[in-house]
Design an enzyme around this catalytic site. Structure first.
Site, mmCIF file in Angstrom:
data_model
loop_
_atom_site.group_PDB
_atom_site.id
_atom_site.type_symbol
_atom_site.label_atom_id
_atom_site.label_comp_id
_atom_site.label_asym_id
_atom_site.label_seq_id
_atom_site.Cartn_x
_atom_site.Cartn_y
_atom_site.Cartn_z
ATOM 1 N N PHE A 1 28.971 26.972 -6.719
ATOM 2 C CA PHE A 1 28.515 26.958 -8.462
ATOM 3 C C PHE A 1 26.677 27.099 -7.867
ATOM 4 O O PHE A 1 25.754 26.949 -8.679
ATOM 5 C CB PHE A 1 28.692 26.209 -9.229
ATOM 6 C CG PHE A 1 30.181 26.123 -9.816
ATOM 7 C CD1 PHE A 1 29.846 27.746 -10.431
ATOM 8 C CD2 PHE A 1 30.940 25.412 -9.543
ATOM 9 C CE1 PHE A 1 32.005 27.494 -10.821
ATOM 10 C CE2 PHE A 1 32.131 25.583 -10.247
ATOM 11 C CZ PHE A 1 32.694 26.363 -10.561
ATOM 12 N N SER B 1 37.820 21.715 -3.245
ATOM 13 C CA SER B 1 36.740 21.164 -4.503
ATOM 14 C C SER B 1 35.469 21.516 -3.703
ATOM 15 O O SER B 1 34.476 21.614 -4.839
ATOM 16 C CB SER B 1 36.795 20.160 -4.771
ATOM 17 O OG SER B 1 36.087 19.813 -5.777
ATOM 18 N N ALA C 1 34.381 25.007 -4.198
ATOM 19 C CA ALA C 1 34.292 25.192 -5.415
ATOM 20 C C ALA C 1 32.709 25.093 -5.539
ATOM 21 O O ALA C 1 32.236 26.038 -6.315
ATOM 22 C CB ALA C 1 34.912 25.029 -6.001
ATOM 23 N N HIS C 2 32.604 23.919 -5.601
ATOM 24 C CA HIS C 2 31.504 23.401 -5.684
ATOM 25 C C HIS C 2 30.293 24.044 -4.934
ATOM 26 O O HIS C 2 28.329 23.757 -6.086
ATOM 27 C CB HIS C 2 30.852 21.858 -6.108
ATOM 28 C CG HIS C 2 30.815 20.694 -6.427
ATOM 29 N ND1 HIS C 2 33.238 20.480 -6.789
ATOM 30 C CD2 HIS C 2 31.422 19.828 -8.169
ATOM 31 C CE1 HIS C 2 33.473 19.823 -7.455
ATOM 32 N NE2 HIS C 2 32.463 19.188 -8.468
ATOM 33 N N GLU C 3 30.301 24.315 -3.701
ATOM 34 C CA GLU C 3 29.388 24.933 -3.396
ATOM 35 C C GLU C 3 28.628 26.153 -3.894
ATOM 36 O O GLU C 3 28.232 27.187 -3.930
ATOM 37 C CB GLU C 3 29.465 25.320 -1.475
ATOM 38 C CG GLU C 3 28.423 24.986 -0.900
ATOM 39 C CD GLU C 3 27.310 24.350 -0.794
ATOM 40 O OE1 GLU C 3 26.476 24.764 -0.872
ATOM 41 O OE2 GLU C 3 27.832 22.964 -1.034
#
Length: 523
Positions: A433, A426, A429-431
């Site tokens: 964006f 997770s 995945a945030h990185e």
């Protein structure tokens, strides 16, 4: 005398009957609130343990219609005792809460505040600049080269549809090679390598295109967000169908064993539906409420303008000085507290837009009746409750296709190791964006999410519930302000004070805030 005795006995009996009757509190009519249906809905929608036999029976009855029809092995049954997703017709939390007149009044107050805020921006633009811009500068810079993003989005949609036919080809080939003990595993292994490679390219091509064609912030974020959404849907579909095929779910048709594949129409509906878990059939509504669609659409439009106004009028004036002004302690503290309220409004408005307005809009148009996109995370007293309730769409996907698979096949029954793997995936995945749209590498979000998130989950459980919600909101405010503030500061440091060169490997990976001489003197 007898009449007096009988009257006396009647009065005594009447008095005793009044004593035995339960007391009824009388309230003024204007204070009566009909909240029982809403409370019963919220209690029914809250996460339940499946250890209760009655709950197991009811969930099994519902799963006859809406489950993925996967045959569970012993470890999967053990894993399902924790939580199992069941699709059912239900409204979202906010939709149900807005049925309460007091909550609806608070919602109306926010509408009035937004109208006044919009009017202020219109009059300020007109009298200060002589024209009404409505944050057009933010829109123009944010949607540069939007046509390239749209073209890549079309390619991603075509690829997502091709996944269905590729999976069908693999299934047919595997069936034909079922008597070949050597060729069948080779066939499956070759397709597995092809799938892994294609998924890597699926993430790489949009990111590379954003850099090559200079697709700017808003367009880039939207494209990468859609890339992640489609990739998660593809993996869910492949994971479910491959599980069926490998477990031997076959049908007898014309005296031949044919692998059951859902019709393409169901897969296409799944790609558009506001859910990340694949299921052959979802609960559907009978009709579309067009007034509901119009209300959600207006909320989406309002969010776009509110987000642009917050960036242009409150975030940009404070953070654009990074790289120009001296980075003193006073400057950093004033900047951090100056964007505190702005950052919180951005996070809360984005939550309302994505997990309420947009998903309810698409769900209503597609007759999708399970609107449990989030739970009452604002009541969380610790971060375990927050991560569980904040975004149930992504949370259910991570649990079903990441946690369970790591629990069964990788870490062999270790829940803590599987949970850490979920946190790491997770965070990456945030990185994804943040790095590509802003063109920076500043892994603060990953560090905070992996180490801070895991630590807060365990620490916050020891905090008494009477103060747990206060501690949660305090850390939630501070954490989001730090994330938005540091990434924005890094973005403007790179823009206002770029490095001499980017040929060295370290020049690409060391943050500009760290490399700045003033920052080094401060540290």
């Amino acid at each position: 005398m007898k009449e007096m005795e009988t009257n006396h006995d009647e009065k005594v009996n009447e008095f005793c009957s009044k004593i035995n009757e339960p007391e009824k509190e009388e309230h003024p009519a204007h204070l009566e609130i009909n909240v029982r249906p809403v409370i019963s809905y919220l209690n029914a929608s809250s996460p339940k343990e499946t250890n209760n036999t009655d709950n197991q029976q009811s969930s099994k009855e519902r799963n006859v219609r809406f489950s993925n029809d996967n045959r569970d092995n012993s470890k999967e049954v053990e894993c399902n005792k924790i939580r199992k997703k069941v699709f059912e017709a239900r409204e979202s939390y906010i939709t149900e809460l807005l049925k309460i007149s007091h909550i609806r009044t608070i919602y109306n107050i926010f509408i009035v505040v937004f109208i006044f805020y919009l009017a202020y921006n219109i009059f300020d633009d007109y009298f200060a600049n002589g024209r009404i811009t409505l944050a057009s500068g933010t829109f123009q810079t944010g949607f540069i080269n939007f046509h390239y993003a749209f073209a890549i989005w079309v390619i991603l949609q075509i690829y997502s549809c091709a996944i269905y036919y590729a999976l069908k080809i693999w299934a047919i080939g595997r069936r034909k090679l079922q008597k070949q003990e050597f060729l069948q595993p080779c066939w499956s292994f070759a397709w597995l390598l092809l799938y892994i490679t294609s998924q890597g390219l699926f993430f790489y091509i949009p990111a590379a295109a954003c850099l090559k064609f200079n697709i700017k912030n808003a367009s880039c974020f939207g494209l990468l967000f859609e890339t992640m959404r489609l990739a998660m849907k593809q993996h869910a579909f492949v994971r479910v169908i491959c599980g069926r095929i490998l477990q031997g779910k076959l049908d007898i048709e014309n005296n031949l064993q044919i692998v059951i594949m859902p019709p393409f129409q169901k897969y296409l509906y799944y790609l558009c539906a506001p859910t990340l878990l694949y299921c052959d059939d979802y609960p559907r509504t009978a009709s579309v409420r067009w007034s509901f669609v119009a209300a959600r659409f207006m909320e989406c439009v309002a969010f776009v303008f509110l987000f642009a106004f917050l960036i242009e009028n409150h975030l940009q004036p404070i953070m654009s000085n990074f790289g120009r002004a001296e980075l003193s302690a006073g400057f950093l503290i004033r900047s951090f507290f100056g964007i505190q309220l702005t950052a919180m409004l951005m996070v809360l408005s984005f939550f309302f837009f994505l997990l309420h307005a947009w998903n309810n809009l698409t769900g209503e148009l597609l007759y999708f009746s399970d609107r449990m996109f989030h739970r009452d995370w604002w009541l969380a007293c610790n971060y375990f409750e927050f991560f569980r309730d904040w975004n149930t769409l992504v949370g259910d996907w991570l649990y079903e296709y990441i946690f369970k698979d790591f629990y069964r096949y990788v870490f062999k029954g270790s829940k803590s190791s599987s949970a850490i793997a979920v946190y790491v995936i997770s965070a990456v995945a945030h990185e994804y964006f943040m790095v590509i749209p802003l063109r920076i590498y500043f892994p603060y979000s990953s560090i905070l999410y992996i180490f801070g998130g895991i630590a807060l989950v365990h620490i916050s459980r020891w905090i008494p519930r009477c103060v747990g919600n206060i501690v949660f909101w305090l850390t939630f405010f501070v954490g989001n302000a730090l994330v938005i503030g540091l990434y924005t500061a890094e973005y403007y440091c790179k823009k206002n004070l770029p490095k001499a060169s980017y040929k060295n490997f370290l020049d690409l990976w060391i943050p500009h805030l760290w490399a700045c001489n003033n920052t080094r003197e401060l540290l």
